[in-house]
Scaffold this motif. Structure first.
Motif, PDB file in Angstrom:
ATOM      1  N   TRP A 218       2.713  -4.666  10.741  1.00 48.12           N
ATOM      2  CA  TRP A 218       2.046  -5.030   9.371  1.00 48.12           C
ATOM      3  C   TRP A 218       0.800  -4.548   9.149  1.00 48.12           C
ATOM      4  CZ3 TRP A 218       4.777 -10.135  11.044  1.00 48.12           C
ATOM      5  CH2 TRP A 218       6.180 -10.401  10.628  1.00 48.12           C
ATOM      6  N   LEU A 219      -0.196  -4.975  10.222  1.00 39.03           N
ATOM      7  CA  LEU A 219      -1.460  -4.620   9.929  1.00 39.03           C
ATOM      8  C   LEU A 219      -1.588  -3.314   9.642  1.00 39.03           C
ATOM      9  CD1 LEU A 219      -3.145  -6.838  12.671  1.00 39.03           C
ATOM     10  CD2 LEU A 219      -2.815  -7.427  10.134  1.00 39.03           C
ATOM     11  N   SER A 220      -0.878  -2.476  10.298  1.00 41.38           N
ATOM     12  CA  SER A 220      -1.341  -0.983  10.239  1.00 41.38           C
ATOM     13  C   SER A 220      -1.076  -0.489   8.772  1.00 41.38           C
ATOM     14  CB  SER A 220      -0.401  -0.088  11.113  1.00 41.38           C
ATOM     15  OG  SER A 220       1.051  -0.189  10.713  1.00 41.38           O
ATOM     16  N   GLY A 221      -0.361  -0.982   7.902  1.00 44.36           N
ATOM     17  CA  GLY A 221      -0.019  -0.842   6.644  1.00 44.36           C
ATOM     18  C   GLY A 221      -1.424  -1.055   5.570  1.00 44.36           C
ATOM     19  N   LEU A 222      -2.176  -1.671   6.166  1.00 42.71           N
ATOM     20  CA  LEU A 222      -3.624  -1.895   5.459  1.00 42.71           C
ATOM     21  C   LEU A 222      -4.453  -1.036   5.665  1.00 42.71           C
ATOM     22  CD1 LEU A 222      -4.071  -5.719   6.200  1.00 42.71           C
ATOM     23  CD2 LEU A 222      -3.233  -4.877   4.200  1.00 42.71           C
ATOM     24  N   LEU A 223      -4.074  -0.167   6.543  1.00 38.94           N
ATOM     25  CA  LEU A 223      -5.194   1.154   6.717  1.00 38.94           C
ATOM     26  C   LEU A 223      -4.882   2.476   5.525  1.00 38.94           C
ATOM     27  CD1 LEU A 223      -4.807   1.300  10.622  1.00 38.94           C
ATOM     28  CD2 LEU A 223      -6.534   0.179   9.429  1.00 38.94           C
ATOM     29  N   ASN A 224      -5.070   2.003   4.286  1.00 39.23           N
ATOM     30  CA  ASN A 224      -5.078   2.897   3.230  1.00 39.23           C
ATOM     31  C   ASN A 224      -6.233   2.513   2.231  1.00 39.23           C
ATOM     32  OD1 ASN A 224      -4.233   1.318   0.439  1.00 39.23           O
ATOM     33  ND2 ASN A 224      -2.865   0.230   2.491  1.00 39.23           N
ATOM     34  N   PRO A 225      -6.715   3.503   1.513  1.00 36.79           N
ATOM     35  CA  PRO A 225      -7.885   3.430   0.917  1.00 36.79           C
ATOM     36  C   PRO A 225      -7.822   2.205  -0.228  1.00 36.79           C
ATOM     37  CG  PRO A 225      -6.765   5.653   0.410  1.00 36.79           C
ATOM     38  CD  PRO A 225      -5.934   4.642   1.200  1.00 36.79           C
ATOM     39  N   ALA A 226      -6.547   1.626  -0.456  1.00 33.90           N
ATOM     40  CA  ALA A 226      -6.790   0.419  -1.379  1.00 33.90           C
ATOM     41  C   ALA A 226      -6.361  -0.983  -0.992  1.00 33.90           C
ATOM     42  CB  ALA A 226      -5.719   0.752  -2.619  1.00 33.90           C
ATOM     43  N   GLY A 227      -6.092  -0.760   0.503  1.00 34.39           N
ATOM     44  CA  GLY A 227      -5.582  -2.035   1.207  1.00 34.39           C
ATOM     45  C   GLY A 227      -4.466  -2.683   0.677  1.00 34.39           C
ATOM     46  N   ALA A 228      -4.526  -3.977   0.749  1.00 29.77           N
ATOM     47  CA  ALA A 228      -3.409  -4.810   0.274  1.00 29.77           C
ATOM     48  C   ALA A 228      -3.029  -4.516  -1.083  1.00 29.77           C
ATOM     49  CB  ALA A 228      -3.770  -6.469   0.502  1.00 29.77           C
ATOM     50  N   LYS A 229      -4.069  -4.346  -1.932  1.00 24.36           N
ATOM     51  CA  LYS A 229      -3.526  -4.137  -3.315  1.00 24.36           C
ATOM     52  C   LYS A 229      -2.497  -3.043  -3.410  1.00 24.36           C
ATOM     53  CE  LYS A 229      -6.914  -4.372  -6.404  1.00 24.36           C
ATOM     54  NZ  LYS A 229      -8.087  -3.955  -7.295  1.00 24.36           N
ATOM     55  N   SER A 230      -2.732  -2.001  -2.656  1.00 23.90           N
ATOM     56  CA  SER A 230      -1.769  -0.806  -2.911  1.00 23.90           C
ATOM     57  C   SER A 230      -0.450  -1.204  -2.149  1.00 23.90           C
ATOM     58  CB  SER A 230      -2.579   0.341  -1.742  1.00 23.90           C
ATOM     59  OG  SER A 230      -1.503   1.628  -1.917  1.00 23.90           O
ATOM     60  N   LEU A 231      -0.425  -1.925  -1.100  1.00 24.42           N
ATOM     61  CA  LEU A 231       0.789  -2.264  -0.558  1.00 24.42           C
ATOM     62  C   LEU A 231       1.447  -3.393  -1.445  1.00 24.42           C
ATOM     63  CD1 LEU A 231      -0.262  -3.517   2.966  1.00 24.42           C
ATOM     64  CD2 LEU A 231       0.614  -1.160   2.257  1.00 24.42           C
ATOM     65  N   LEU A 232       0.934  -4.162  -2.335  1.00 24.21           N
ATOM     66  CA  LEU A 232       1.910  -4.795  -3.510  1.00 24.21           C
ATOM     67  C   LEU A 232       1.778  -4.034  -4.893  1.00 24.21           C
ATOM     68  CD1 LEU A 232       0.019  -8.241  -2.452  1.00 24.21           C
ATOM     69  CD2 LEU A 232       2.123  -7.373  -1.966  1.00 24.21           C
ATOM     70  N   TYR A 233       1.559  -2.884  -4.959  1.00 30.89           N
ATOM     71  CA  TYR A 233       1.654  -2.037  -6.108  1.00 30.89           C
ATOM     72  C   TYR A 233       3.034  -2.322  -6.852  1.00 30.89           C
ATOM     73  CZ  TYR A 233       1.901   2.021  -9.132  1.00 30.89           C
ATOM     74  OH  TYR A 233       2.142   2.824 -10.202  1.00 30.89           O
ATOM     75  N   ILE A 234       4.189  -2.661  -6.341  1.00 27.66           N
ATOM     76  CA  ILE A 234       5.193  -2.986  -7.114  1.00 27.66           C
ATOM     77  C   ILE A 234       5.374  -4.093  -7.863  1.00 27.66           C
ATOM     78  CG2 ILE A 234       6.199  -4.443  -5.110  1.00 27.66           C
ATOM     79  CD1 ILE A 234       8.176  -2.354  -7.290  1.00 27.66           C
ATOM     80  N   PHE A 235       4.214  -5.406  -7.494  1.00 30.62           N
ATOM     81  CA  PHE A 235       3.958  -6.068  -8.355  1.00 30.62           C
ATOM     82  C   PHE A 235       3.236  -5.882  -9.562  1.00 30.62           C
ATOM     83  CE2 PHE A 235       4.891  -8.090  -4.238  1.00 30.62           C
ATOM     84  CZ  PHE A 235       6.185  -8.686  -4.541  1.00 30.62           C
ATOM     85  N   THR A 236       2.390  -4.875  -9.575  1.00 34.78           N
ATOM     86  CA  THR A 236       1.672  -4.373 -10.473  1.00 34.78           C
ATOM     87  C   THR A 236       2.574  -3.536 -11.718  1.00 34.78           C
ATOM     88  OG1 THR A 236      -0.295  -3.978  -9.117  1.00 34.78           O
ATOM     89  CG2 THR A 236      -0.322  -2.767 -11.207  1.00 34.78           C
ATOM     90  N   VAL A 237       3.246  -2.664 -11.388  1.00 33.24           N
ATOM     91  CA  VAL A 237       4.106  -2.000 -12.340  1.00 33.24           C
ATOM     92  C   VAL A 237       5.271  -2.953 -12.792  1.00 33.24           C
ATOM     93  CG1 VAL A 237       3.559   0.208 -11.103  1.00 33.24           C
ATOM     94  CG2 VAL A 237       5.654  -0.819 -10.432  1.00 33.24           C
ATOM     95  N   THR A 238       5.683  -3.657 -12.138  1.00 35.22           N
ATOM     96  CA  THR A 238       6.775  -4.935 -12.355  1.00 35.22           C
ATOM     97  C   THR A 238       6.267  -5.926 -13.622  1.00 35.22           C
ATOM     98  OG1 THR A 238       6.781  -6.002 -10.504  1.00 35.22           O
ATOM     99  CG2 THR A 238       8.423  -4.202 -10.837  1.00 35.22           C
ATOM    100  N   HIS A 239       4.891  -5.903 -13.713  1.00 42.50           N
ATOM    101  CA  HIS A 239       4.259  -6.915 -14.530  1.00 42.50           C
ATOM    102  C   HIS A 239       4.655  -6.820 -16.055  1.00 42.50           C
ATOM    103  CE1 HIS A 239       1.147  -9.849 -15.839  1.00 42.50           C
ATOM    104  NE2 HIS A 239       0.688  -8.894 -16.863  1.00 42.50           N
ATOM    105  N   ASN A 240       5.070  -7.913 -16.549  1.00 36.44           N
ATOM    106  CA  ASN A 240       5.504  -7.901 -17.992  1.00 36.44           C
ATOM    107  C   ASN A 240       6.530  -7.041 -18.024  1.00 36.44           C
ATOM    108  OD1 ASN A 240       3.957  -9.968 -18.827  1.00 36.44           O
ATOM    109  ND2 ASN A 240       2.206  -8.592 -19.530  1.00 36.44           N
ATOM    110  N   HIS A 241       7.462  -6.736 -17.013  1.00 36.84           N
ATOM    111  CA  HIS A 241       8.687  -5.867 -17.204  1.00 36.84           C
ATOM    112  C   HIS A 241       8.453  -4.502 -17.676  1.00 36.84           C
ATOM    113  CE1 HIS A 241      11.017  -9.266 -15.837  1.00 36.84           C
ATOM    114  NE2 HIS A 241      10.496  -9.921 -16.849  1.00 36.84           N
ATOM    115  N   PHE A 242       7.046  -3.870 -17.538  1.00 32.56           N
ATOM    116  CA  PHE A 242       6.779  -2.576 -18.029  1.00 32.56           C
ATOM    117  C   PHE A 242       7.589  -1.507 -17.496  1.00 32.56           C
ATOM    118  CE2 PHE A 242       2.552  -4.410 -18.847  1.00 32.56           C
ATOM    119  CZ  PHE A 242       2.633  -4.274 -20.473  1.00 32.56           C
ATOM    120  N   ASN A 243       8.061  -1.742 -16.164  1.00 32.13           N
ATOM    121  CA  ASN A 243       8.903  -0.768 -15.606  1.00 32.13           C
ATOM    122  C   ASN A 243      10.254  -0.554 -16.283  1.00 32.13           C
ATOM    123  OD1 ASN A 243       9.219  -3.474 -14.589  1.00 32.13           O
ATOM    124  ND2 ASN A 243      10.807  -2.394 -12.963  1.00 32.13           N
TER     125      ASN A 243
END
Length: 477
Positions: A218-243
Motif C-alpha cells: 500500500w505504501l509503495s503506491g505513494l511513491l509517485n509524483p502526485a502522491g495520494a492525489k494521484s492514487l485517488l484520481y478515479i474520484f476526480t474524473v467521476t466528480h459530477n459524473h463527468f466521465n
C-alpha cells in the motif's frame, strides 16, 4: 517423435495466431497523440508535468500526472522509430500479458491442489488475448498496466502459498510501477491486497511478515509524483459524473450485437463459478469484485477478461478427455513461438508503417492551419474532444485534450457555466458561436458529419470555410 511433431505443430499454430493480431490495429486511438506530446514535452523540459500544456489557458490549469511513466516510455520510441516504435512496446506488453494470463490459470489450479498444466488452458488464454488486444491495446497505458496487474496478482497468490521474499519484492515493485505508469488503476492492486489481508485473517495466517508486506504494498503506491492525489484520481474524473460523457465509461448495453463477446464472457464467467469457488473466501471476494467491474462499463470490463483464466482454469477439469492427455507445450517452446510471431509482426510494421486515417483525424485540416498560422506561435484551434489530442500533437493549442482533470475545474468554466471539458463535448451545437466568442480560437475545425442545419448556421456566423478536407471544414477566426 510424437512429442516433437506435436510441439512443432502447436508452436506453428501459435505463430500463426500472433500474426493474426495485426499491428496496424494497435495504434489508432485519439489518446495516443497527446500521450506522445506530453512525453516529448517532459523529456525536452526535464520535468514531470503538474499543469496542462498547449491549451487556451497558458499552462495555468493544474494536472495530476497519473500516466507520466507511460508517456515517458512511448515518446522516445515514437521519436526514434515513429509509429512502429510504439508497436515495439506493444509487442513486449503482449508477450508479458500472455505469459501472465497462462500463469494466472496455473496458480489457480495450484491453490486447489490440481496439476498446474492443462491442455485447454493455453488455447483459452490465446482466445482471451485476442479480444484484449483488439479492444484495449491501442497505444494507451492499459496495455502495460494490464500485464502488471495480472503479474501482481500471480505473485500475491504465490506469496499466500509461500511467503517468499522474491514474491514480496515483485509485489512491491509492481505496486510502485503501476502507481507511476497508470495510477488510475492502482486501486485495483490496493483492493486485491485488502482481499489477501481478509483471507489471512479468516484463515488465521496473518503473521508479522505478511502484515508488513501488505502494508508496504500500500505504501509503495505513494511513491509517485502526485502522491495520494494521484492514487485517488478515479474520484476526480467521476466528480459530477463527468466521465459519463465518454462512451467507454457508459454502462454496457449487453443487447447490442457488437457487445456479444462481452455477454458471452459474462455467461461463461457465471458458468465457471460453481466449479471454481471451492468455498474459498478469497475466491468469493474476487468473484464479487470482478463481477462488479465486468458489468460496470467497457473501460472496466477489461478486468473480467484479465481474470477469467483464474476461474476457468479449474472449470476445464469437467472435460474428462483432456484430463489424461499427456502432451503439453513447454514454457520454452511457447516463449519461442510467441517471440517468432511478434518478431514477424515487428518486421511487417517497420516495412509498412501505419498511416493516420485522414477521415478519423484532421490531418489535412491541420496541414492547412499550420501553413497559415503565424510563424513561431502555436495556433489556438477549437476542435471536438476526440480530435483535440491530434491537434495538440500536431502543434496547436486546444480547449481540452484527452485528460479530464484539468478541464473540469472551475477555472475553466465559461458560457452556460460549462467547464472546458463540457464545452468540448457539448459545444458543437447551437452554442458554438457563444463558445467561440468566449474562448477566442484562431481556427475552428468541424466534422463533415455535422448537422446540415447547424453547419449552415455556423457558415452564417463564421463565414465560408477556408478549407475543406476529408475530416471536416476549417474556419479562420
Amino acid at each position: 517423435m510424437r512429442t516433437k511433431w506435436f510441439k512443432l505443430g502447436y508452436g506453428t499454430l501459435i505463430v500463426v495466431f500472433i500474426l493474426l493480431l495485426m499491428p496496424k490495429y494497435s495504434y489508432n486511438d485519439p489518446d495516443t497523440f497527446w500521450h506522445i506530446e506530453l512525453g516529448r514535452y517532459m523529456i525536452a523540459h526535464h520535468t514531470v508535468l503538474h499543469h496542462a500544456i498547449h491549451t487556451f489557458y497558458n499552462d495555468k490549469l493544474p494536472y495530476i500526472p497519473h500516466e507520466f511513466g507511460f508517456q515517458l516510455l512511448i515518446a522516445p520510441l515514437y521519436q526514434a522509430f515513429g509509429w512502429p516504435g510504439i508497436y515495439l512496446l506493444t509487442a513486449i506488453c503482449l508477450f508479458w500479458l500472455i505469459m501472465g494470463l497462462l500463469r494466472l490459470g496455473k496458480v489457480s489450479r495450484k491453490e486447489l491442489g490440481l496439476p498446474e498444466e492443462h491442455p485447454l488452458l493455453l488455447p483459452f488464454v490465446l482466445l482471451i488475448t485476442s479480444w484484449i488486444y483488439y479492444n484495449y491495446f491501442k497505444g494507451r497505458p492499459q496495455m502495460i498496466s494490464s500485464g502488471m496487474i495480472v503479474w501482481f496478482f500471480v505473485y500475491l497468490r504465490e506469496f499466500q502459498l509461500k511467503t517468499s521474499l522474491k514474491y514480496a519484492t515483485a509485489m512491491l515493485l509492481l505496486s510502485c510501477a503501476v502507481a507511476n505508469i497508470h495510477t488510475g488503476v492502482w486501486l485495483v492492486i490496493a483492493v486485491f491486497t485488502g482481499m489477501a489481508v481478509l483471507e489471512s485473517l479468516l484463515e488465521k495466517k496473518l503473521n508479522l511478515r505478511r502484515a508488513a508486506v501488505f502494508i508496504l504494498v500500500w505504501l509503495s503506491g505513494l511513491l509517485n509524483p502526485a502522491g495520494a492525489k494521484s492514487l485517488l484520481y478515479i474520484f476526480t474524473v467521476t466528480h459530477n459524473h463527468f466521465n459519463m460523457l465518454i462512451n467507454e465509461w457508459q454502462p454496457i448495453q449487453f443487447n447490442r450485437i457488437e457487445n456479444l463477446p462481452i455477454l458471452l464472457l459474462l455467461l461463461f464467467f457465471a458458468v465457471t463459478l460453481p466449479f471454481s469457488l471451492y468455498k474459498k473466501p478469497f475466491r468469493f471476494f474476487l468473484m464479487a469484485g470482478i463481477l462488479y467491474l465486468g458489468v460496470t462499463n467497457f473501460k472496466q470490463n477489461l478486468f473480467m477478461w484479465l481474470f477469467i483464466p483464474y476461474f476457468a482454469g479449474v472449470f476445464f477439469e469437467v472435460v474428462p478427455y483432456f484430463r489424461s492427455l499427456s502432451l503439453r507445450l513447454g514454457r520454452g517452446t511457447l516463449m519461442f513461438a510467441l517471440t517468432v510471431g511478434l518478431s514477424l509482426n515487428i518486421v511487417c510494421i517497420f516495412t509498412v508503417p501505419p498511416v493516420i486515417d485522414v477521415r478519423a483525424y484532421p490531418v489535412k485540416e491541420m496541414d492547412y492551419v499550420l501553413e497559415h498560422a503565424a510563424q513561431g506561435v502555436r495556433p489556438r484551434v477549437l476542435s471536438s474532444y476526440g480530435s483535440s489530442g491530434y491537434v495538440m500533437y500536431r502543434g496547436g493549442d486546444v480547449l481540452c485534450d484527452g485528460r479530464q482533470d484539468p478541464f473540469i475545474t472551475k477555472a475553466s468554466a465559461g458560457p452556460m457555466g460549462w467547464t472546458a471539458f463540457e464545452r468540448s463535448m457539448y459545444g458543437f451545437s447551437e452554442y458554438l458561436p457563444d463558445i467561440v466568442k468566449f474562448d477566442h480560437p484562431d481556427f475552428l475545425i468541424v466534422k463533415n458529419n455535422s448537422s446540415t442545419r447547424l453547419y449552415q448556421d455556423w457558415v452564417k456566423t463564421f463565414g465560408t470555410p477556408v478549407f475543406k478536407g476529408d475530416y471536416g471544414s476549417v474556419f479562420s477566426l
